[in-house]
Scaffold this active site. Structure first.
Site, PDB file in Angstrom:
ATOM      1  N   GLU A  70       0.817  -1.216   0.000  1.00  9.82           N
ATOM      2  CA  GLU A  70       0.000   0.000   0.000  1.00  9.82           C
ATOM      3  C   GLU A  70       0.850   1.266   0.000  1.00  9.82           C
ATOM      4  OE1 GLU A  70      -0.538  -2.586   1.908  1.00  9.82           O
ATOM      5  OE2 GLU A  70      -2.448  -3.328   1.115  1.00  9.82           O
ATOM      6  N   HIS A 140     -11.864  -5.911   8.013  1.00 15.53           N
ATOM      7  CA  HIS A 140     -12.607  -5.753   6.766  1.00 15.53           C
ATOM      8  C   HIS A 140     -13.843  -4.892   6.990  1.00 15.53           C
ATOM      9  CE1 HIS A 140     -10.205  -9.429   6.259  1.00 15.53           C
ATOM     10  NE2 HIS A 140     -10.180  -9.116   4.977  1.00 15.53           N
TER      11      HIS A 140
END
Lengths: 336, 445
Positions: A70, A140
């Site tokens: 990322e 999540h």
């Protein structure tokens, strides 16, 4: 591209949230030859199918996978944007944005300011799936907007629906400042509406009053807007209370004037978000409103938020700020 | 046959990828088999040969258990053109730069050195808040800068002022940034030495280390797409190379085939941390092959070696769209910054060795003298001249006002948001009442 005010609907198509995202991305790549989309797994269509078909249509140099990193994705995106090309970066889940925090906060947000406007990365947009999904647990389900709200120089935008998402995403992509666009993943398939096929923009930093009312102001963003909409119905039925509902849409820079104007009218404010209570964005709204509208307030400002815990798995139904918690807080405010 | 058919059904490459894979394998290219991609190898799957089928590596089986020994005793050799006395060792490696160019290299290094001395001193005297010198590393700057095209985009760390000097950045603007005065293109927002220049394609420096590395890769990708015939060069130190961003940048550059030169200044120290505490492998150059990147180690104090390596890397990066890694070995003669006193962690003898025995400026001067392109008289004149130029720029920079405090608020976003405008107005009101407690006289009205 038409701004929403002068909008003639034109041809629309039934789209869910991920399809409205695809449509926005399709429009962008068609219009802007420098635009590229990249991140983990975007090439085959993305884990949420937001980029389906785009690689075949626009080529592998414009829609491509990156290695699993990322900080690399965002840093790379900044670099593309520095040259003036349009960079649309995908972070697979908002929960995984943190390795890129340094690049976002220390670099992207400060690029224009620190260079005296010699350089900027305004043509960078970062997209990430966001929010609870029923079973996502700690990694999540997160809503990290508050971390970024504290950082001058970036914009953070969260849509509530497919129509809103396309217009807001297109605004982010064309905005001259780096933007983070969080997409409520629970709505990817569940939210469906008619969405124009052609591009259109919804302005940033403008909250929307989606229902007018006189007794209480309810503020939320993303999925939670639908929760407070239901709460407003419950309030009207059970309590005879009229609620004004505001979708904040842009978290930073936020539209304090619309919220304050509403609270001056109603005298009561309830803010609700999934993210944990402490330091959540409701704190900023609450603090500002009490500064600006102190004498108009009939009751303390109410925040109905997630608890100060990591997002749990099996306990999700107890964790989330559901309509019963919001309704209860509203009732207490009315009876204050 | 039946088995093969059955297994073929379980895993099929998607039509598009399969076709592309076959085309790629057959294409004779500049890279040929050297940039072999394992997943593109498999035309028939599964093969019934007893060969490895793993998508993740292209290699043979071996039945002897043996760990690969990292080689740090006899590491990657150091390419050089001149010896420590400025003599060309192998004439076929002499780039034969014209006299004017070599003089430009020499003047850039020495002018930088002079500016460093004066600005370091000015910090000691409290005139500027902070400074970082480039002592000993001037060769890495000008050698590489000279090998680039003017439009090649530069991402630096903070010890590459010689690149800007080579690109003729005026002394006035170096000083303006250090003083944060009204002429600073950066509008006084950053600490000294955080230079940036759009016309000279030098991206503004930021303090966090290695953040520029993946950014440089993105810029190179965009340059490739734009068919601009441009490369990106990214400078960083051996310390910054330990950051995650460095790993990210190398990997992205290789997988996304970007025309970029990664230029590592290995100067022996990251503030007080010596290389023995920074890494345990064979420096930075040895990491390149791990990413699939062509790599070289050069004598950073040899301007011609730096030049040759950068020039060849540039030529191939553009032609082949792939990254190159150059590790320039050098030595940080000065302290890390004005906030550092390096006598706390290294000996004066060590520093003196590099200053006296292996300095990029002396070696190039010796080369110039050997060529008959320079002499003592010119040296004296140039020293006087460069000192005078620096002093003039310095005195001017001192006298200028600082920018208007309103510039505290602009450029956060392209358009100032409402909230921020209100804060700006609030400061203006505050200064109306309490202005005497603020240094307003030094700031532009």
């Amino acid at each position: 591209m038409q701004p929403l005010g002068t909008f003639k609907i034109g041809q629309t198509q039934k789209m869910n949230l991920f399809q409205s995202i695809t449509s926005a991305l399709d429009n962008s790549l068609a219009k802007d030859p420098t635009a590229v989309i990249f991140g983990e797994d975007v090439a085959f269509g993305g884990v949420f199918r937001c980029t389906v078909g785009l690689r075949d249509k626009y080529g592998k140099d414009r829609v491509f996978n990156t290695p699993l990193c990322e900080q690399g994705i965002v840093g790379f995106g900044i670099g593309i944007a520095v040259t003036g090309a349009t960079a649309i970066a995908e972070i697979q889940f908002a929960d995984y944005i943190f390795p890129a925090f340094d690049q976002i906060v220390n670099e992207a947000a400060k690029y224009r300011y620190r260079s005296g406007d010699l350089f900027n990365c305004g043509s960078l947009t970062i997209r990430a799936p966001w929010g609870c999904v029923g079973h996502g647990a700690l990694y999540h389900s997160q809503c990290p907007e508050a971390f970024f709200a504290h950082c001058p120089g970036i914009k953070v935008v969260i849509p509530r629906s497919p129509f809103q998402a396309k217009g807001l995403l297109l605004s982010c992509i064309e905005d001259k400042d780096p933007c983070i666009f969080f997409e409520p993943k629970i709505l990817y398939r569940a939210a469906v509406e008619q969405v124009p096929v052609e591009p259109y923009k919804i302005p940033l930093s403008q909250a929307e009053v989606i229902q007018e009312g006189s007794d209480v102001t309810l503020v939320a963003w993303g999925t939670q807007v639908h929760v407070i909409r239901e709460v407003a119905s419950m309030a009207r039925e059970k309590l005879g209370v009229s609620c004004e509902i505001i979708d904040l849409r842009t978290i930073t820079p936020w539209d304090m004037d619309t919220v304050c104007k509403s609270v001056i009218k109603t005298g009561r404010l309830l803010i609700s978000h999934e993210a944990p209570l402490t330091g959540g964005f409701a704190s900023e709204i609450s603090s500002t409103v009490q500064e600006e509208c102190f004498l108009n307030l009939e009751a303390p400002i109410s925040r109905v938020c997630g608890y100060d815990t990591p997002f749990p798995h099996i306990f999700e139904p107890f964790y989330i700020p559901d309509k019963w918690k919001c309704y209860d807080a509203l009732r207490k405010m009315i009876n204050y | 046959m039946a088995v093969a058919m059955c297994m073929a059904k379980i895993w099929r490459p998607s039509g598009g990828l399969g076709q592309a894979a076959l085309l790629l394998l057959r294409r004779p290219g500049a890279r040929g088999l050297a940039r072999f991609h394992p997943s593109r190898q498999q035309q028939q799957f599964p093969s019934l040969d007893d060969k490895p089928q793993f998508p993740g590596a292209s290699a043979e089986f071996v039945d002897k258990l043996e760990f690969i020994q990292p080689n740090v005793i006899s590491g990657i050799p150091i390419y050089r053109v001149m010896d420590r006395q400025g003599q060309i060792i192998n004439p076929s490696e002499d780039p034969h730069l014209p006299q004017e160019e070599v003089l430009k290299l020499y003047r850039s290094m020495t002018l930088l050195n002079t500016m460093d001395r004066i600005l370091y001193e000015s910090q000691r005297q409290g005139r500027i808040s902070f400074y970082m010198t480039n002592y000993g590393e001037e060769g890495t700057h000008v050698g590489s800068a000279a090998a680039l095209d003017h439009t090649d985009l530069v991402f630096g760390q903070y010890r590459e002022a010689g690149v800007l000097m080579y690109r003729d950045y005026p002394l006035e603007l170096f000083m303006a940034q250090c003083y944060g005065n009204v002429s600073d293109p950066g509008k006084g927002r950053q600490m000294p030495v955080h230079y940036g220049c759009k016309e000279r394609h030098f991206v503004t420096i930021s303090s966090p280390l290695a953040t520029q590395i993946p950014q440089a890769v993105g810029a190179a990708y965009a340059a490739k797409r734009a068919n601009a015939n441009r490369i990106v060069i990214c400078y960083f130190g051996e310390g910054a190379a330990s950051e995650g961003d460095a790993h990210a940048g190398f990997n992205f550059a290789a997988t996304l085939e970007c025309p970029i030169i990664f230029f590592c200044r290995n100067n022996g120290y990251a503030i007080s941390t010596p290389t023995s505490e920074q890494y345990r492998g064979d420096g930075i150059a040895a990491r390149g092959p791990g990413y699939g990147i062509l790599s070289i180690r050069v004598d950073g104090n040899d301007v011609f070696a730096v030049y040759n390596a950068t020039r060849e890397a540039r030529r191939r990066a553009v032609a082949e769209n792939q990254p190159f890694l150059i590790e320039a070995m050098t030595y940080r003669i000065g302290h890390h910054s004005t906030s550092d006193d390096s006598s706390a962690y290294r000996s004066v003898d060590e520093v003196n060795y590099w200053d006296k025995q292996d300095h990029p400026i002396s070696r190039l001067r010796q080369y110039l003298l050997n060529q008959g392109w320079w002499d003592e008289e010119q040296e004296k004149t140039w020293r006087k001249q460069s000192r005078k130029k620096v002093m003039e720029a310095f005195e001017q920079a001192e006298r200028k006002l600082k920018p208007n405090p309103n510039l505290l608020f602009s450029d956060v976003y392209q358009e100032m948001p409402t909230q921020l405008r209100r804060q700006q107005e609030s400061l203006a009101r505050h200064l109306q009442t309490y202005g005497e407690h603020y240094p307003l006289d030094h700031f532009d009205k």
